[in-house]
Motif scaffolding. Structure first.
Motif, PDB file in Angstrom:
ATOM      1  N   LYS A   1       8.271  -1.595  -5.031  1.00 63.73           N
ATOM      2  CA  LYS A   1       7.277  -1.135  -5.995  1.00 63.73           C
ATOM      3  C   LYS A   1       7.341   0.380  -6.114  1.00 63.73           C
ATOM      4  CE  LYS A   1       3.948  -4.908  -5.595  1.00 63.73           C
ATOM      5  NZ  LYS A   1       2.534  -5.274  -5.316  1.00 63.73           N
ATOM      6  N   VAL A   2       7.101   0.873  -7.317  1.00 65.92           N
ATOM      7  CA  VAL A   2       7.228   2.296  -7.605  1.00 65.92           C
ATOM      8  C   VAL A   2       5.909   2.816  -8.157  1.00 65.92           C
ATOM      9  CG1 VAL A   2       8.431   4.047  -8.961  1.00 65.92           C
ATOM     10  CG2 VAL A   2       9.694   2.093  -8.049  1.00 65.92           C
ATOM     11  N   ASP A   3       5.454   3.916  -7.604  1.00 66.76           N
ATOM     12  CA  ASP A   3       4.297   4.631  -8.139  1.00 66.76           C
ATOM     13  C   ASP A   3       4.808   5.675  -9.120  1.00 66.76           C
ATOM     14  OD1 ASP A   3       1.872   5.785  -8.640  1.00 66.76           O
ATOM     15  OD2 ASP A   3       1.770   6.900  -6.751  1.00 66.76           O
ATOM     16  N   TRP A   4       4.571   5.440 -10.403  1.00 70.56           N
ATOM     17  CA  TRP A   4       5.147   6.262 -11.465  1.00 70.56           C
ATOM     18  C   TRP A   4       4.308   7.532 -11.644  1.00 70.56           C
ATOM     19  CZ3 TRP A   4       9.819   6.292 -12.715  1.00 70.56           C
ATOM     20  CH2 TRP A   4      10.298   6.732 -13.942  1.00 70.56           C
ATOM     21  N   ASP A   5       4.337   8.413 -10.619  1.00 69.02           N
ATOM     22  CA  ASP A   5       3.498   9.614 -10.671  1.00 69.02           C
ATOM     23  C   ASP A   5       4.065  10.680 -11.596  1.00 69.02           C
ATOM     24  OD1 ASP A   5       5.647   9.996  -9.044  1.00 69.02           O
ATOM     25  OD2 ASP A   5       4.596  11.158  -7.527  1.00 69.02           O
ATOM     26  N   VAL A   6       5.379  10.754 -11.716  1.00 68.00           N
ATOM     27  CA  VAL A   6       6.013  11.634 -12.705  1.00 68.00           C
ATOM     28  C   VAL A   6       6.921  10.771 -13.574  1.00 68.00           C
ATOM     29  CG1 VAL A   6       5.887  13.732 -11.330  1.00 68.00           C
ATOM     30  CG2 VAL A   6       7.847  12.250 -11.062  1.00 68.00           C
ATOM     31  N   PRO A   7       6.908  10.963 -14.885  1.00 68.89           N
ATOM     32  CA  PRO A   7       7.610  10.036 -15.789  1.00 68.89           C
ATOM     33  C   PRO A   7       9.102  10.303 -15.917  1.00 68.89           C
ATOM     34  CG  PRO A   7       6.472  11.680 -17.071  1.00 68.89           C
ATOM     35  CD  PRO A   7       6.136  11.967 -15.637  1.00 68.89           C
TER      36      PRO A   7
ATOM     37  N   ASP B   1       0.806  -1.225   0.000  1.00 66.71           N
ATOM     38  CA  ASP B   1       0.000   0.000   0.000  1.00 66.71           C
ATOM     39  C   ASP B   1       0.837   1.271   0.000  1.00 66.71           C
ATOM     40  OD1 ASP B   1      -2.219  -1.637   0.112  1.00 66.71           O
ATOM     41  OD2 ASP B   1      -2.333  -1.583   2.303  1.00 66.71           O
ATOM     42  N   THR B   2       2.123   1.126   0.228  1.00 66.97           N
ATOM     43  CA  THR B   2       2.998   2.311   0.297  1.00 66.97           C
ATOM     44  C   THR B   2       4.166   2.163  -0.672  1.00 66.97           C
ATOM     45  OG1 THR B   2       4.226   1.323   2.126  1.00 66.97           O
ATOM     46  CG2 THR B   2       2.393   2.806   2.693  1.00 66.97           C
ATOM     47  N   PRO B   3       3.914   2.232  -1.973  1.00 69.11           N
ATOM     48  CA  PRO B   3       5.030   2.183  -2.924  1.00 69.11           C
ATOM     49  C   PRO B   3       5.825   3.480  -2.905  1.00 69.11           C
ATOM     50  CG  PRO B   3       2.976   2.615  -4.070  1.00 69.11           C
ATOM     51  CD  PRO B   3       2.612   2.366  -2.636  1.00 69.11           C
ATOM     52  N   ILE B   4       6.995   3.423  -3.485  1.00 65.54           N
ATOM     53  CA  ILE B   4       7.843   4.609  -3.587  1.00 65.54           C
ATOM     54  C   ILE B   4       7.363   5.457  -4.758  1.00 65.54           C
ATOM     55  CG2 ILE B   4      10.192   5.462  -3.873  1.00 65.54           C
ATOM     56  CD1 ILE B   4      11.214   2.801  -2.866  1.00 65.54           C
ATOM     57  N   SER B   5       7.119   6.716  -4.518  1.00 64.49           N
ATOM     58  CA  SER B   5       6.733   7.621  -5.596  1.00 64.49           C
ATOM     59  C   SER B   5       7.956   7.968  -6.439  1.00 64.49           C
ATOM     60  CB  SER B   5       6.103   8.893  -5.022  1.00 64.49           C
ATOM     61  OG  SER B   5       4.951   8.587  -4.262  1.00 64.49           O
ATOM     62  N   SER B   6       7.768   8.018  -7.726  1.00 64.56           N
ATOM     63  CA  SER B   6       8.897   8.356  -8.596  1.00 64.56           C
ATOM     64  C   SER B   6       9.381   9.779  -8.359  1.00 64.56           C
ATOM     65  CB  SER B   6       8.494   8.180 -10.061  1.00 64.56           C
ATOM     66  OG  SER B   6       7.380   9.014 -10.380  1.00 64.56           O
ATOM     67  N   SER B   7       8.490  10.643  -7.847  1.00 61.35           N
ATOM     68  CA  SER B   7       8.914  12.006  -7.527  1.00 61.35           C
ATOM     69  C   SER B   7       9.839  12.052  -6.317  1.00 61.35           C
ATOM     70  CB  SER B   7       7.685  12.881  -7.271  1.00 61.35           C
ATOM     71  OG  SER B   7       6.862  12.327  -6.257  1.00 61.35           O
TER      72      SER B   7
END
Length: 353
Positions: free
Chosen positions: A96-102, A37-43
Motif C-alpha cells: 500500500k502506498v500513501d500518496w503524500d506527494v503526487p 498502518d505503515t504504508p509506503i510514502s510516495s516521497s
C-alpha cells in the motif's frame, strides 16, 4: 449507519487504488512485509526502488539477499487510473502506498545511478505521457527513435508489428476507438511502451554492461478512458483488460531479455504531477517589502575612479622601474673600472709602490 458504511467503502477503495505491485522479481530478492498502518510514502518510493540496485539502503523494503547479486534492470510503470476504476493485477506481492506527494522522484534515482557509475554510461529512460505528447528523458541514443507525439504513435497502430497485432487483438474488433481522445491516448501509450521494449530487445549489447538499467513509464490513458466513458462503461472494462494483457506480454518479454534478472513494478495511483522545488521561505509571508532596509553592499563608491588610477599607475611605474634596474645590473661590466670593483686612489698608490 449507511453513511458511515459508504464513507468507509470509499476510503478502502481509495487506499486500495494506491498500490505498488511487483510483477516480477529475481529469486534472490526479498520483501519486507508491511502492515496496513505503515504504508509506503510516495516521497520515499525512490529510496525503496533504489534499494535492490544498491543505490540506497535507508528503506530496505525490497532488498537482495546477496551482496554479490543485483538486478540487471528495474522497470517501473506508473499507471494513473480513475477513482472508480479497478485494475486487478497478478503480482508476486504488493504494498500500500500513501500518496503524500503526487510523483515519484525518478530524476533522483537517475542522478544516484549516474553518480555511482561516473566512468560509465548506464541505460536510463523516463517516459511520461502528458498533453498529447511524450516527455522522453534518457541518457542514451537508443530511445531517440521513439514517437514524441500521439499522432505518430497512432500511425504505428496501423503497422503489422503494432502491439495489437502481437497480442492478437486487432483495432477493428476492439470497442476502443482512436477517434476518441481518451481511447487514442491509451492506445498510443501502449504502443510507445511496446516500441521501447522492442527497441531494447533489438540491442542485446546492453546485457553485457556492468551497470544496471533504469526504465520508468508514466501512463495516464486508463484515467482518460474512465473520465470520458465512465468507470463502468464497456470501453473502460475493455481498456483495463487490454492493459492487463499487454502488461503480461511485456513482463514476459522483459524476463526473456534479461534472463529473469529484472525487477518489474507497477504503481497504481489516482493522479500524478511533476516534481517541484520545495521552498523553505516565501515572500508572501512578509506584509511589507522595503528594499532600503536590506543589508546589501552598494554597487560602487564615488572615489572608485581616483583609487583605480592611483593603483594602476603605481603598478605600471614600479614595473617599469624594476625592469630598467634589472636590465642595468644584467648588462654591467664587472671589471676593475666598474663601480663595484673601483679601488680608492691611496690604496692603488700603495700597491704600485
Amino acid at each position: 449507519m449507511n453513511k458511515f458504511v459508504i464513507i468507509a467503502a470509499l476510503f478502502v477503495a481509495q487506499c486500495c487504488s494506491q498500490q505498488l505491485h511487483v510483477k516480477h522479481a529475481p529469486s534472490y530478492i526479498v520483501f519486507q512485509q508491511q502492515t496496513d498502518d505503515t504504508p509506503i510514502s510516495s516521497s520515499d518510493l525512490h529510496k525503496v526502488l533504489s534499494g535492490p540496485l544498491g543505490l540506497d539502503k535507508s528503506n530496505p523494503i525490497i532488498q537482495s539477499k546477496s551482496v554479490l547479486k543485483k538486478p540487471k534492470a528495474n522497470v517501473l510503470l506508473t499507471v494513473v487510473t480513475h477513482k472508480d476504476q479497478q485494475l486487478p493485477l497478478d503480482s508476486q506481492t504488493s504494498f500500500k502506498v500513501d500518496w503524500d506527494v503526487p510523483f515519484v522522484d525518478v530524476e533522483h534515482m537517475m542522478n544516484n545511478l549516474q553518480a555511482k557509475f561516473l566512468d560509465k554510461d548506464p541505460l536510463m529512460l523516463d517516459l511520461v505521457s502528458k498533453d498529447q505528447f511524450f516527455d522522453v528523458k534518457t541518457s542514451s541514443d537508443l530511445f531517440q527513435s521513439l514517437p514524441s507525439s500521439m499522432r505518430s504513435a497512432h500511425d504505428r497502430l496501423l503497422d503489422s508489428d503494432s502491439f495489437l497485432a502481437k497480442i492478437g487483438k486487432p483495432l477493428q474488433s476492439s470497442p476502443l476507438n482512436v477517434s476518441y481522445s481518451s481511447d487514442g491516448i491509451l492506445l498510443g501509450e501502449l504502443q510507445v511502451l511496446s516500441d521501447a521494449i522492442a527497441t531494447l530487445n533489438k540491442n542485446s549489447a546492453t546485457l553485457k554492461t556492468k551497470t544496471p538499467d533504469l526504465l520508468s513509464f508514466t501512463l495516464t490513458g486508463l484515467k482518460s478512458v474512465g473520465e470520458e466513458h465512465g468507470a463502468d462503461s464497456v470501453q473502460s472494462r475493455a481498456a483495463v483488460e487490454l492493459f492487463r494483457t499487454h502488461l503480461n506480454k511485456l513482463t514476459e518479454d522483459l524476463k526473456s531479455f534479461y534472463k529473469n534478472n529484472v525487477l518489474v513494478e507497477v504503481l497504481v495511483v489516482p493522479n500524478v504531477d511533476t516534481a517541484k522545488v520545495r521552498k523553505t521561505r516565501s515572500l508572501m509571508a512578509a506584509k511589507t517589502f522595503d528594499p532600503n532596509k536590506l543589508n546589501l553592499e552598494i554597487d560602487w563608491y564615488k572615489d572608485y575612479p581616483a583609487s583605480f588610477n592611483i593603483v594602476i599607475w603605481l603598478i605600471i611605474i614600479l614595473a617599469i622601474t624594476v625592469f630598467f634596474v634589472a636590465y642595468g645590473i644584467w648588462n654591467m661590466n664587472p671589471n676593475l673600472e666598474s663601480i663595484l670593483y673601483r679601488v680608492p686612489q691611496d690604496e692603488l698608490a700603495k700597491k704600485i709602490n
